[in-house]
Scaffold this motif. Structure first.
Motif, PDB file in Angstrom:
ATOM      1  N   LYS A  84       0.807  -1.213   0.000  1.00  0.00           N
ATOM      2  CA  LYS A  84       0.000   0.000   0.000  1.00  0.00           C
ATOM      3  C   LYS A  84       0.845   1.269   0.000  1.00  0.00           C
ATOM      4  CE  LYS A  84      -4.194  -1.834   0.398  1.00  0.00           C
ATOM      5  NZ  LYS A  84      -5.268  -1.612  -0.593  1.00  0.00           N
ATOM      6  N   GLU A 124      -2.953   9.189   1.012  1.00  0.00           N
ATOM      7  CA  GLU A 124      -3.486   7.858   1.276  1.00  0.00           C
ATOM      8  C   GLU A 124      -4.978   7.925   1.574  1.00  0.00           C
ATOM      9  OE1 GLU A 124      -2.265   4.835   1.155  1.00  0.00           O
ATOM     10  OE2 GLU A 124      -0.282   5.474   0.496  1.00  0.00           O
ATOM     11  N   VAL A 172      -8.435   6.449  -0.641  1.00  0.00           N
ATOM     12  CA  VAL A 172      -9.552   5.659  -0.112  1.00  0.00           C
ATOM     13  C   VAL A 172     -10.886   6.287  -0.519  1.00  0.00           C
ATOM     14  CG1 VAL A 172     -10.671   4.829   1.992  1.00  0.00           C
ATOM     15  CG2 VAL A 172      -8.167   4.798   1.816  1.00  0.00           C
TER      16      VAL A 172
END
Length: 537
Positions: free
Chosen positions: A299, A363, A367
């Motif tokens: 990730k 990040e 999402v």
């Protein structure tokens, strides 16, 4: 007769008084009384008996060593059975003080596949033979003792199963000529699977230890006070490190690692201590931790400068020895956990000292990219509050334009990739085939970074755009290849404060790759509600 009187008589002992006639039987009863009482207690505590799982020297109890060749070089089926002690089902103590060589060759003469079970039992051995010097008809033995005897059978003992304890099994093929221990993978196989394996591998005999009954004597603190305290501190620190890593990189622990760590902590403290269960939980913690670190690397490894992939790989490597697939593992590798804790703390230290708020916000935006969000006056991103400072829509024609100036106005209704069925978003947008859009907006704080949200409709995969702010290219928008079709996305741009100017700022959306027309639906600008002491890099 009441039970208390019956028990009293069954546990009776010789009682001597003045003038009583006595003989050797009275003394013999007195000498065996202690053994009988111990056997009664042990048979109640361990009704099926078992091998006492206490290390014998440098090895395990009744350890198996295979001798494939004799001194003359000929193949022989020999096993050296190491020392050990156990408790028979009848409560007697079985003690093998020295290793014993066992020859299995006689059991292969019939050339049949079979399962041979090795048992141990006690036999009475008399010693110190005595002959009366005056009357040689008076003979006897001054001492007697229990000595272990190893015997083999293809089935459970029929005469008295309470006097024997299983040590191991040998699975013979028809032409068995060599022995080997079963592998950890074979330990999981059924009897039928093992029979098929032997058919495919003639000449092999497998030593099967799975059916041993193991007893684990327990101390109040089997690992020692200092060791237990060290383990508890490390496990607690591991949970704390995982929680910090999850918050820093916004990558949740999907493998419930912290739950397994808590279960292992409870097992370390529980009584009686169960080494097989502790070994299983240690292996599970190691596996879950490795999987989480791998997912964290996937990730963040390529997109975050504040993430150390090398430390993550080192942590996975040091925890690897704790992972086991053994059916009966009795030795949890706590040392690997201690090393993994040290590596996790290094990771946290590195992450905190090199922390980039920009990376964390990106990040979070990744999402939010594929799900509908409400752009309220205040929103929370990456655990921080942002307030809306400006918004541009198509009705504000002086604040946006297209190059070329000709464009089509259309209304689009579609869903986000992760929106619920029937939750379509309908917006009006301006569409062009080639060229770029320009939009003007204002900021409230010239010294604070900026978030820009743009709704984009992706009609076909392959569209690529480049964003520029005040003539400077934005890293977050470099040719982002959009590989989804016929849906909305939230394009979120993170803009450092040094890209901004006082007053109006200009955003340019350049179409770099586009085989269909592309639409502009407006934008919303947000800035942190409070000044951050952490530098946005």
């Amino acid at each position: 007769m009441n039970s208390s009187l019956s028990n009293s008589r069954s546990n009776s002992r010789p009682h001597f008084f003045t003038g009583q006639p006595i003989d050797y039987r009275d003394f013999n009863r007195l000498s065996t009384r202690t053994d009988e009482l111990v056997s009664q207690v042990l048979s109640q505590l361990y009704p099926e008996g078992g091998i006492v799982n206490a290390p014998q020297g440098n090895g395990e109890p009744f350890e198996i060593k295979i001798y494939e060749n004799s001194h003359d070089g000929n193949q022989k089926l020999m096993i050296e059975l190491g020392s050990g002690f156990g408790i028979l089902p009848n409560g007697q103590i079985l003690c093998l003080q020295e290793s014993k060589l066992l020859d299995l060759a006689p059991y292969t003469i019939d050339k049949k596949s079979k399962v041979l079970i090795a048992y141990a039992r006690n036999v009475v051995r008399a010693d110190q033979h005595y002959v009366d010097p005056d009357d040689n008809t008076l003979t006897g033995y001054k001492t007697e003792s229990f000595e272990p005897e190893i015997f083999f059978s293809t089935e459970a003992p029929r005469q008295d199963p309470l006097i024997a304890l299983e040590l191991f099994r040998i699975r013979f093929s028809e032409t068995a000529s060599r022995l080997r221990l079963m592998t950890s993978e074979e330990d999981w196989q059924s009897d039928a699977d093992l029979a098929s394996l032997l058919e495919a591998a003639p000449g092999v005999a497998l030593v099967d230890l799975r059916f041993r009954k193991l007893l684990c004597p327990t101390l109040a603190d089997p690992n020692g006070t200092s060791r237990t305290l060290q383990l508890r501190k490390s496990l607690t620190a591991m949970k704390r490190s995982l929680s910090k890593l999850s918050r820093i990189y916004l990558v949740p622990d999907l493998f419930n690692t912290e739950l397994y760590i808590s279960s292992l902590q409870a097992e370390i403290l529980s009584q009686p201590y169960q080494p097989m269960k502790a070994s299983f939980l240690t292996s599970e913690v190691a596996e879950k931790l490795s999987m989480y670190l791998e997912n964290l690397t996937i990730k963040t490894g390529a997109s975050r400068s504040d993430f150390s992939r090398d430390l993550a790989m080192q942590a996975i490597q040091v925890i690897e020895p704790a992972r086991t697939n053994s059916v009966r593992s009795m030795s949890p590798n706590f040392d690997a956990l201690l090393q993994a804790d040290a590596k996790l703390q290094e990771m946290v230290k590195y992450s905190e000292s090199n922390f980039s708020l920009t990376g964390t916000v990106r990040e979070a935006l990744s999402v939010l990219r594929d799900q509908p969000i409400d752009l309220h006056d205040k929103i929370s991103v990456a655990g921080r509050v942002f307030e809306k400072v400006d918004q541009v829509d198509l009705t504000q024609k002086k604040r946006w334009h297209s190059v070329p100036a000709d464009h089509d106005l259309r209304t689009v209704s579609a869903a986000f990739k992760e929106s619920k069925e029937g939750m379509d978003l309908t917006l009006s947008g301006a569409f062009i085939r080639n060229g770029h859009f320009v939009s003007l907006f204002e900021v409230k704080y010239a010294n604070r970074p900026l978030l820009l949200f743009l709704n984009q409709y992706i009609r076909r995969a392959g569209t690529a755009v480049q964003y520029e702010l005040n003539g400077k290219k934005l890293d977050s928008g470099k040719s982002s290849d959009l590989s989804i079709e016929n849906c909305w996305i939230n394009e979120g741009l993170v803009i450092p404060a040094d890209f901004l100017v006082t007053g109006e700022n200009q955003l340019s959306i350049q179409l770099e790759k586009n085989d269909l027309d592309f639409g502009f639906f407006g934008l919303a600008a947000y800035q942190p509600a409070i000044s951050e002491v952490i530098e946005w890099t």
